[in-house]
Enzyme design. Sequence first.
Site, PDB file in Angstrom:
ATOM      1  N   TYR A 220       0.808  -1.224   0.000  1.00 30.25           N
ATOM      2  CA  TYR A 220       0.000   0.000   0.000  1.00 30.25           C
ATOM      3  C   TYR A 220       0.840   1.273   0.000  1.00 30.25           C
ATOM      4  CZ  TYR A 220       0.699  -1.016   5.005  1.00 30.25           C
ATOM      5  OH  TYR A 220       1.239  -1.366   6.225  1.00 30.25           O
ATOM      6  N   LYS A 221       2.152   1.143  -0.076  1.00 34.96           N
ATOM      7  CA  LYS A 221       3.010   2.328  -0.128  1.00 34.96           C
ATOM      8  C   LYS A 221       3.353   2.618  -1.592  1.00 34.96           C
ATOM      9  CE  LYS A 221       4.948   1.216   4.428  1.00 34.96           C
ATOM     10  NZ  LYS A 221       4.193   2.170   5.233  1.00 34.96           N
ATOM     11  N   ARG A 369       8.606  13.741   7.753  1.00 37.65           N
ATOM     12  CA  ARG A 369       8.906  12.781   6.675  1.00 37.65           C
ATOM     13  C   ARG A 369       8.219  13.206   5.385  1.00 37.65           C
ATOM     14  NH1 ARG A 369       8.025   6.573   7.453  1.00 37.65           N
ATOM     15  NH2 ARG A 369       5.923   7.309   7.077  1.00 37.65           N
TER      16      ARG A 369
END
Length: 398
Positions: A220-221, A369
């Site tokens: 899912y990234k 991030r």
Amino acid sequence: MSDLRERAQALDTGDALAPLRELFTLDDTVYLDGNSLGALPRHVPARVQEVLTREWGELRIRSWGESGWWTAPERIGDRIAPIVGAAAGQIVVGDSTSVNVFKALVAATRLAPEGRDEILVDARTFPTDGYIAASAARMTGHRIVPVDPADVPDALGPRTAAVLLNHVDYRSGRLHDLPGLTAAVRAAGAIAVWDLCHSAGALPVGLDEHGVDLAVGCTYKYLNGGPGSPAYLYVAERHQASFDSPLPGWTSHADPFAMTPGYTPADGAVRGRVGTPDILSMLALEASLDVWDGVGIEAVRAKSLALTDFFLECVEAYAPEGRVTSVTPAAHAERGSQVALRCDDAEPVMAELIARGVVGDLRRPDVLRFGFTPLYVGFADAERAARVLAGVLGAPTA
């Protein structure tokens, strides 16, 4: 500032991957959180609707055979294989990353030579990997040894059974030396298990080329499979005949519909299956992987490095001195596809960034991030993100 904007526009104009952005559902925000959840490919909702209305709604149980539901875990695994540098037949899709870490790590201790009772674990690992490793160690009678990845070669010994490492550190974005560390682990007679969650789909992995034993990863990234999409398990072909899963489910049985009380494992990577596949998420993931057709991972890596270089340059040019410091390595050989900036007031800064249309995330207490997904993030996005960040930090912007 205008010079950097002009450079960004020129870089986007010359970017061979730029047309891929049109394959995704995006708005006017700068989305730099694809290292947590990838963007939605435009064609996926129609595919999911087809699964719901025709395959489930009309064909119902027949879809296990007629629509290929039963073979989806291996079929989709073969779609992921070239992205992580694996030949077909070695990846099976299903379950969560956590479950697959458990399967891989326990199986690794069973593959290791007898008499070895230590599991080395990345001391900075994503917490769940550490929790799972500790539980696996308790169940198998092994001892956990936390170690910095750079120190693994010196920590290896005759008692080392398995080593669990992250290819890219989730907090800092540091890329670890998969080829070198794998070689060291194997030379010591131990089994190398890699977590690819923050590298697969962003940079070359080379599972087969570098002799990795076992690996796991989420989808899912950078693979854009959707929230909670199933993870995958890689079992190198040389280990498949002796791979002994601690979760022997009915779908990994050699004859699953015989319903026999005794367990006989299937051949190949199918041994990594457990229960009934999560078909809706599985087929959404399969459709999402269409965006990778014809895309080379080397081109993705080249753009990733160019994007992160450019973003760091813009941050240095725009941000007030001393307000943020990069904790992501400058060296390309040590960098994944994210930039992590240390910032004293990271939480309110990120909240304001998001309010101003730049979506990243943070790792408490002080790390901002920014994930760069080369399939849909451009250089103008990087420049705008740095400019907005500078404004949030108090620098004048134009």
